[in-house]
Scaffold this active site. Structure first.
Site, PDB file in Angstrom:
ATOM      1  N   ASP A 160      -6.506  -6.650   4.338  1.00  8.89           N
ATOM      2  CA  ASP A 160      -5.903  -5.306   4.358  1.00  8.89           C
ATOM      3  C   ASP A 160      -5.929  -4.737   5.769  1.00  8.89           C
ATOM      4  OD1 ASP A 160      -5.089  -2.725   3.860  1.00  8.89           O
ATOM      5  OD2 ASP A 160      -6.726  -2.220   2.491  1.00  8.89           O
ATOM      6  N   SER A 190       0.851  -1.192   0.000  1.00 13.66           N
ATOM      7  CA  SER A 190       0.000   0.000   0.000  1.00 13.66           C
ATOM      8  C   SER A 190       0.882   1.236   0.000  1.00 13.66           C
ATOM      9  CB  SER A 190      -0.883   0.014   1.244  1.00 13.66           C
ATOM     10  OG  SER A 190      -1.391   1.322   1.435  1.00 13.66           O
ATOM     11  N   HIS A 196      -8.356   0.866  -4.053  1.00 12.46           N
ATOM     12  CA  HIS A 196      -9.284   0.621  -2.942  1.00 12.46           C
ATOM     13  C   HIS A 196      -9.998   1.931  -2.623  1.00 12.46           C
ATOM     14  CE1 HIS A 196      -9.483  -0.531   1.651  1.00 12.46           C
ATOM     15  NE2 HIS A 196     -10.686  -0.436   1.108  1.00 12.46           N
ATOM     16  N   MET A 211     -12.211   4.157  -0.640  1.00  8.80           N
ATOM     17  CA  MET A 211     -12.874   4.392   0.651  1.00  8.80           C
ATOM     18  C   MET A 211     -13.560   5.747   0.539  1.00  8.80           C
ATOM     19  SD  MET A 211      -9.816   2.890   2.976  1.00  8.80           S
ATOM     20  CE  MET A 211      -8.714   2.965   1.578  1.00  8.80           C
ATOM     21  N   HIS A 224      -1.131  -1.295  -4.353  1.00  8.31           N
ATOM     22  CA  HIS A 224      -2.400  -1.028  -3.667  1.00  8.31           C
ATOM     23  C   HIS A 224      -2.511   0.473  -3.395  1.00  8.31           C
ATOM     24  CE1 HIS A 224      -5.845  -2.175  -1.115  1.00  8.31           C
ATOM     25  NE2 HIS A 224      -5.435  -1.219  -0.286  1.00  8.31           N
ATOM     26  N   ASP A 282      -4.782   3.474  -1.890  1.00 11.46           N
ATOM     27  CA  ASP A 282      -5.881   3.783  -0.976  1.00 11.46           C
ATOM     28  C   ASP A 282      -6.432   5.176  -1.261  1.00 11.46           C
ATOM     29  OD1 ASP A 282      -6.045   1.450   0.788  1.00 11.46           O
ATOM     30  OD2 ASP A 282      -3.985   1.979   1.338  1.00 11.46           O
ATOM     31  N   MET A 329     -11.354  -6.133   5.421  1.00 11.33           N
ATOM     32  CA  MET A 329     -10.579  -5.170   6.208  1.00 11.33           C
ATOM     33  C   MET A 329     -10.267  -5.812   7.561  1.00 11.33           C
ATOM     34  SD  MET A 329     -10.067  -2.439   4.422  1.00 11.33           S
ATOM     35  CE  MET A 329      -9.130  -1.693   5.755  1.00 11.33           C
ATOM     36  N   MET A 340      -9.081   7.880  -0.252  1.00 14.18           N
ATOM     37  CA  MET A 340      -9.916   8.251   0.901  1.00 14.18           C
ATOM     38  C   MET A 340     -10.471   9.653   0.686  1.00 14.18           C
ATOM     39  SD  MET A 340      -7.559   6.857   3.979  1.00 14.18           S
ATOM     40  CE  MET A 340      -6.809   5.220   3.938  1.00 14.18           C
TER      41      MET A 340
HETATM   42  C1  DX5 Z   1      -6.312   1.347   5.612  1.00 17.06           C
HETATM   43  C2  DX5 Z   1      -5.851   1.032   4.215  1.00 17.06           C
HETATM   44  C3  DX5 Z   1      -4.718   0.103   4.147  1.00 17.06           C
HETATM   45  C4  DX5 Z   1      -3.462   0.588   4.833  1.00 17.06           C
HETATM   46  C5  DX5 Z   1      -2.746  -0.606   5.359  1.00 17.06           C
HETATM   47  O1  DX5 Z   1      -7.507   2.028   5.564  1.00 17.06           O
HETATM   48  O2  DX5 Z   1      -6.907   0.465   3.455  1.00 17.06           O
HETATM   49  O3  DX5 Z   1      -4.433  -0.286   2.806  1.00 17.06           O
HETATM   50  O4  DX5 Z   1      -2.596   1.301   4.008  1.00 17.06           O
HETATM   51  O5  DX5 Z   1      -1.666  -0.178   6.099  1.00 17.06           O
HETATM   52  P1  DX5 Z   1      -0.932  -1.109   7.143  1.00 17.06           P
HETATM   53  O6  DX5 Z   1      -0.382  -2.260   6.371  1.00 17.06           O
HETATM   54  O7  DX5 Z   1       0.086  -0.218   7.720  1.00 17.06           O
HETATM   55  O8  DX5 Z   1      -1.974  -1.564   8.148  1.00 17.06           O
HETATM   56 ZN    ZN Z   2      -6.420  -0.439   1.421  1.00 18.11          ZN
END
Ligand code: DX5
Ligand code: ZN
Length: 220
Positions: free
Chosen positions: A175, A8, A66, A68, A33, A35, A137, A37
């Site tokens: 994840d 990620s 991903h 969110m 990956h 993220d 998750m 947000m």
């Molecule tokens: C959290 C994200 C993850 C995050 C994971 O909301 O979806 O992808 O980056 O990070 P680690 O591996 O540090 O938990």
């Molecule tokens: Zn993620």
């Protein structure tokens, strides 16, 4: 199902994201990956299609995006145009989950659904056939560096049973909070795609860590 490591970039150095993506590619990552947000569905605010598009020329690895966000259907086309190869949407925000999955599939890329820790697997009923991957998750979404929630181990096993029974070819991605210390157990529970942010980027040597995570997951 083959083991895949999906670093990620949430934990990467955002001031040199291009180089970091190249480094992950060089280190043997399977997916990048990403993220996304929106500051509404989760408190954090990260990146959107413009940045993803800028990164596209840096690697041929699949972009595992991903989302969110509260209104993913408004942005799916933009993310596909930016270069997403897999798009994951959260079931919790979608009154028309089936429609969102179709919207992704119509664009010819892979579709995945993500479930928060407390979201039951039943929400996948009647849509499983259309999915390429399910993301469980193992932390509450929003931030990197959180602890893996132990109850998710059972959820992974339950999902694995459902998928095996269905005879479908669906990846199980996990994840949040994955490290060298728990990746083997998560693999044995039934997952095959592992997202790791801080485990990779906070390590001394991210490339070595990608390799080690894969080996440990495989039981080497
Ligand atoms: C959290 C994200 C993850 C995050 C994971 O909301 O979806 O992808 O980056 O990070 P680690 O591996 O540090 O938990
Ligand atoms: Zn993620």
């Amino acid at each position: 199902m083959g083991i895949k490591i999906a670093p990620s970039i949430l934990s990467a150095d955002f001031s040199r994201l291009g180089e970091q993506v190249e480094m992950l590619d060089d280190g043997g990552a399977d997916y990048i990956h990403i993220d996304v947000m929106d500051g509404h569905y989760v408190p954090n605010l990260t990146i959107g299609p413009i940045v993803i598009k800028a990164l596209r020329s840096r690697t041929r690895l699949p972009f595992d995006v991903h989302l969110m966000m509260n209104n993913p259907m408004d942005y799916i086309d933009d993310f596909v145009d930016a270069g997403a190869d897999i798009i994951t949407v959260h079931a919790e925000v979608l009154p028309h989950l089936h429609g969102a999955i179709q919207q992704i599939k119509r664009r010819g890329i892979k579709a995945a659904v993500s479930l928060n820790p407390s979201t039951p697997l039943e929400v996948l009923n009647y849509v499983l056939d259309d999915l390429d991957m399910v993301l469980l998750m193992s932390v509450n979404p929003g931030f990197g560096g959180q602890q893996f929630i132990p109850a998710i181990m059972e959820k992974i096993k339950d999902l694995k049973r459902i998928i095996c029974k269905s005879g479908l070819d669906i990846d199980i991605q996990v994840d949040g909070g994955i490290s060298i210390d728990n990746i083997r157990e998560i693999r044995l529970a039934g997952a095959n795609v592992f997202v790791a942010g801080s485990a990779i980027f906070k390590s001394q040597n991210p490339k070595v860590m990608i390799k080690r995570l894969k080996e440990v997951a495989e039981g080497i």
